[in-house]
Structure formats: C-alpha cells, structure tokens
Design a protein around this motif. Structure first.
Motif, PDB file in Angstrom:
ATOM      1  N   PRO A 124      -7.193   7.356   0.953  1.00 22.37           N
ATOM      2  CA  PRO A 124      -7.043   7.032   2.378  1.00 22.37           C
ATOM      3  C   PRO A 124      -5.777   7.667   2.960  1.00 22.37           C
ATOM      4  O   PRO A 124      -4.827   7.942   2.234  1.00 22.37           O
ATOM      5  N   CYS A 125      -5.783   7.889   4.283  1.00 21.08           N
ATOM      6  CA  CYS A 125      -4.568   8.360   4.949  1.00 21.08           C
ATOM      7  C   CYS A 125      -3.604   7.182   5.095  1.00 21.08           C
ATOM      8  O   CYS A 125      -4.025   6.028   5.063  1.00 21.08           O
ATOM      9  N   ALA A 126      -2.316   7.502   5.269  1.00 21.21           N
ATOM     10  CA  ALA A 126      -1.331   6.446   5.522  1.00 21.21           C
ATOM     11  C   ALA A 126      -1.719   5.758   6.827  1.00 21.21           C
ATOM     12  O   ALA A 126      -2.156   6.415   7.770  1.00 21.21           O
ATOM     13  N   GLY A 127      -1.603   4.449   6.866  1.00 19.96           N
ATOM     14  CA  GLY A 127      -1.913   3.728   8.102  1.00 19.96           C
ATOM     15  C   GLY A 127      -3.373   3.341   8.214  1.00 19.96           C
ATOM     16  O   GLY A 127      -3.725   2.446   8.973  1.00 19.96           O
ATOM     17  N   GLU A 128      -4.247   3.995   7.444  1.00 20.12           N
ATOM     18  CA  GLU A 128      -5.657   3.573   7.412  1.00 20.12           C
ATOM     19  C   GLU A 128      -5.745   2.283   6.629  1.00 20.12           C
ATOM     20  O   GLU A 128      -4.832   1.934   5.892  1.00 20.12           O
ATOM     21  N   LEU A 129      -6.886   1.598   6.729  1.00 16.20           N
ATOM     22  CA  LEU A 129      -7.096   0.413   5.921  1.00 16.20           C
ATOM     23  C   LEU A 129      -6.883   0.793   4.453  1.00 16.20           C
ATOM     24  O   LEU A 129      -7.538   1.717   3.956  1.00 16.20           O
ATOM     25  N   PRO A 130      -5.948   0.157   3.758  1.00 12.45           N
ATOM     26  CA  PRO A 130      -5.725   0.580   2.372  1.00 12.45           C
ATOM     27  C   PRO A 130      -6.921   0.252   1.497  1.00 12.45           C
ATOM     28  O   PRO A 130      -7.632  -0.708   1.746  1.00 12.45           O
ATOM     29  N   GLY A 131      -7.160   1.064   0.461  1.00 13.10           N
ATOM     30  CA  GLY A 131      -8.221   0.764  -0.486  1.00 13.10           C
ATOM     31  C   GLY A 131      -7.780  -0.405  -1.383  1.00 13.10           C
ATOM     32  O   GLY A 131      -6.763  -1.043  -1.128  1.00 13.10           O
ATOM     33  N   GLN A 132      -8.531  -0.661  -2.422  1.00 13.34           N
ATOM     34  CA  GLN A 132      -8.225  -1.770  -3.335  1.00 13.34           C
ATOM     35  C   GLN A 132      -7.116  -1.388  -4.311  1.00 13.34           C
ATOM     36  O   GLN A 132      -6.658  -2.216  -5.067  1.00 13.34           O
ATOM     37  N   VAL A 133      -6.750  -0.095  -4.293  1.00 16.48           N
ATOM     38  CA  VAL A 133      -5.877   0.405  -5.349  1.00 16.48           C
ATOM     39  C   VAL A 133      -4.698   1.160  -4.735  1.00 16.48           C
ATOM     40  O   VAL A 133      -4.885   1.984  -3.840  1.00 16.48           O
ATOM     41  N   ASP A 134      -3.498   0.889  -5.207  1.00 16.74           N
ATOM     42  CA  ASP A 134      -2.349   1.719  -4.836  1.00 16.74           C
ATOM     43  C   ASP A 134      -2.308   2.884  -5.820  1.00 16.74           C
ATOM     44  O   ASP A 134      -2.575   2.701  -7.019  1.00 16.74           O
ATOM     45  N   VAL A 135      -1.984   4.063  -5.315  1.00 14.76           N
ATOM     46  CA  VAL A 135      -2.013   5.264  -6.151  1.00 14.76           C
ATOM     47  C   VAL A 135      -0.684   6.001  -6.003  1.00 14.76           C
ATOM     48  O   VAL A 135      -0.181   6.163  -4.886  1.00 14.76           O
ATOM     49  N   ALA A 136      -0.135   6.443  -7.121  1.00 12.35           N
ATOM     50  CA  ALA A 136       1.136   7.181  -7.083  1.00 12.35           C
ATOM     51  C   ALA A 136       1.099   8.320  -8.090  1.00 12.35           C
ATOM     52  O   ALA A 136       0.330   8.282  -9.060  1.00 12.35           O
ATOM     53  N   ILE A 137       1.944   9.321  -7.841  1.00 11.31           N
ATOM     54  CA  ILE A 137       2.129  10.403  -8.815  1.00 11.31           C
ATOM     55  C   ILE A 137       3.618  10.511  -9.145  1.00 11.31           C
ATOM     56  O   ILE A 137       4.467  10.296  -8.290  1.00 11.31           O
ATOM     57  N   ALA A 138       3.880  10.841 -10.407  1.00 10.17           N
ATOM     58  CA  ALA A 138       5.262  11.003 -10.860  1.00 10.17           C
ATOM     59  C   ALA A 138       5.448  12.442 -11.323  1.00 10.17           C
ATOM     60  O   ALA A 138       5.176  12.777 -12.481  1.00 10.17           O
ATOM     61  N   PRO A 139       5.899  13.329 -10.405  1.00 10.60           N
ATOM     62  CA  PRO A 139       6.127  14.728 -10.787  1.00 10.60           C
ATOM     63  C   PRO A 139       7.486  14.869 -11.478  1.00 10.60           C
ATOM     64  O   PRO A 139       8.297  13.936 -11.435  1.00 10.60           O
ATOM     65  N   PRO A 140       7.766  16.022 -12.078  1.00  9.12           N
ATOM     66  CA  PRO A 140       9.137  16.284 -12.533  1.00  9.12           C
ATOM     67  C   PRO A 140      10.084  16.133 -11.333  1.00  9.12           C
ATOM     68  O   PRO A 140       9.728  16.491 -10.203  1.00  9.12           O
ATOM     69  N   ILE A 141      11.255  15.627 -11.584  1.00 11.15           N
ATOM     70  CA  ILE A 141      12.132  15.190 -10.484  1.00 11.15           C
ATOM     71  C   ILE A 141      12.483  16.326  -9.505  1.00 11.15           C
ATOM     72  O   ILE A 141      12.637  16.106  -8.315  1.00 11.15           O
ATOM     73  N   VAL A 142      12.558  17.539 -10.016  1.00  7.97           N
ATOM     74  CA  VAL A 142      12.938  18.667  -9.165  1.00  7.97           C
ATOM     75  C   VAL A 142      11.905  18.919  -8.063  1.00  7.97           C
ATOM     76  O   VAL A 142      12.221  19.532  -7.026  1.00  7.97           O
TER      77      VAL A 142
END
Ligand code: PEP
Length: 254
Positions: A31-49
């Motif tokens: 989903p886009c930010a501000g849209e009705l959120p889905g049932q799941v929060d999703v994140a990515i953890a890239p290398p810090i740089v």
C-alpha cells in the motif's frame, strides 16, 4: 494480538542500481503511505550506507514500506570508529533496528549484555529494536534450545530502561539461517510460545510484543510457519533479495 511484521534483512548485499530496482518492485506490491494499511507492517534493512538512498526512493514512491538497520551502536556518540548511533539513523526516518543478529554475535563477538544495551540505545533514539535470539545446532542437539533462548531474552528484559511495549523479538535458530533448513512449524512454535510466556511473566504489555521467526523462511514455507499461534511475522534474509519471493511472504502473513 500484535500486528504482523515482515522485515527483509538484505545483509551485505546490494548496490545503488540493484537497490533501486528491488525497492521499486517491493513498493509496487505494498500500500501507499496514507492508504488504509494492510494487515502487515513491512520493512527492509539495507546495508547502512544505503539508508539515505532508500529513504529518498521510498518517499518518492510514497510507499508504506518502512526502513530498518541491521545494527546500531550501544553508545550515543563519541570515539567508536566505524559505529553508527541510533540517533543518526533515526534522522533518516528509520523505524526499526535489528540487534544481536547471530552473524554479529558470531563474527563480532557480541554478547547478550551488549545486545541488550543496543536494544535500549535504539529505543532511546525512538527506534523499535528487533532483538534476535536463537540456539546453535550443538545447543539444540544437547537439548538446550529453550534455555539458551530464555537466557538471551532475559538479558534484554532485565534492562531497567527497556520499554517492553516498543520491542520486537526475532527467534532465529542459527542452524536455519541461510542454510535452506527451516525449523518445522512445531519446533518454531514451541520456542515462540516459551518466549511469549517469558514476556507475559514480565507484564501484560509485554504479551503484545511481536515475535518474528527467521531462518530460511521462503514463499513455500511461510504460510505454515505464520499460521502458528505465536509467530507474528518473519525476519527474512535470502528471500528478501527477490521482490516476488518477499512479497509472497508478506501475502502469506495477511
Ligand atoms: C536472517 O539473516 O535473518 C535470515 C533469516 O536469513 P535467511 O532467511 O537467509 O535464513
């Protein structure tokens, strides 16, 4: 019940070009930010740089995808060459900090107590720590899996400054990480239930802590693992590097 959370740990993979393609494909399935959120929060953890690059790309796409980092320093600032403070990554809108990943425990010799201090440092900068715990194969074979994990969790919970309502635990059996060998849903559930019990003994707020499973979770096995009563999401390594596989896991968590 905690909200489901799926986090992609990119480890030391990526480049400016590869990241741009991967994050575009992942964002297109969320989903886009501000849209009705889905049932799941999703994140990515890239290398810090690459955090700044990904912050820009995510904002440009107005995506609900959140950012995580793979580690933070236990210190707030100072003479710690090569380290990055939690407050620094917080400036880039990073929401989560993975701490105590088994690769850092193994290659950087991080102890339970250092990991616990990192969890507190992350919270003090406004981040939610994702504390990784898990036993080695030798420990499991010796019948010590529950005791090892309980000790790792205890080290974090005994920190007096810790806010248990802003904590995520990731159970990652070391023998299942990057090996293609997954814990069976029953093996994983047994440990998750024990962690939940440990949290509940501390406080009711702690009972709502999300407990993620990590260790060769993929599009094929995610549904069964995520159907377990105390598995609230996944910390995904290898399968997070292919948008289609990662999105299939997010779908399985819905
Ligand atoms: C991880 O590194 O956190 C992980 C779970 O890796 P993989 O999914 O590749 O086993």
């Amino acid at each position: 019940m905690p909200r489901k959370l799926v986090v992609g740990n990119w480890k030391m993979n990526g480049s400016l070009a590869v990241n741009a393609d991967l994050v575009s494909a992942v964002a297109a399935g969320l989903p886009c930010a501000g849209e009705l959120p889905g049932q799941v929060d999703v994140a990515i953890a890239p290398p810090i740089v690459y955090v700044a690059q990904l912050r820009q790309l995510i904002d440009k796409k107005n995506s609900s995808l959140a950012l995580a980092v793979q580690d933070v320093s236990a210190a707030a600032s100072g003479a710690f060459t090569g380290d990055v403070a939690a407050s620094m990554v917080a400036e880039f809108g990073v929401r989560y900090a993975i701490v105590g990943h088994s690769e850092r425990r193994k290659y950087q010799g991080e102890s339970d107590s250092l990991v616990a201090q990192k969890a507190v440092a992350a919270q003090q900068a406004g981040l939610t720590p994702i504390v990784c715990v898990g036993e080695t194969l030798e420990e499991r074979d010796a019948g010590r899996a529950l005791a090892v994990v309980a000790a790792q969790v205890h080290a974090v919970l005994m920190q007096s400054e810790l806010d248990v309502s802003r904590l995520v635990i990731a159970y990652e059996p070391v023998w299942a990480i990057g090996t293609g060998r997954t814990a069976s849903p029953e093996q994983a559930q047994e440990i998750h239930a024990a962690i939940r019990h440990q949290l509940k003994q501390l406080s009711e707020a702690a009972a709502n802590t999300a407990i993620l499973y990590g260790g060769s979770m993929n599009a094929a096995n995610a549904k069964q693992l995520l159907a377990q009563a105390d598995i609230d999401g996944g910390l995904i390594g290898g399968a997070a590097l292919k948008a289609q596989d990662f999105l299939a896991i997010v779908q399985a968590a819905q």
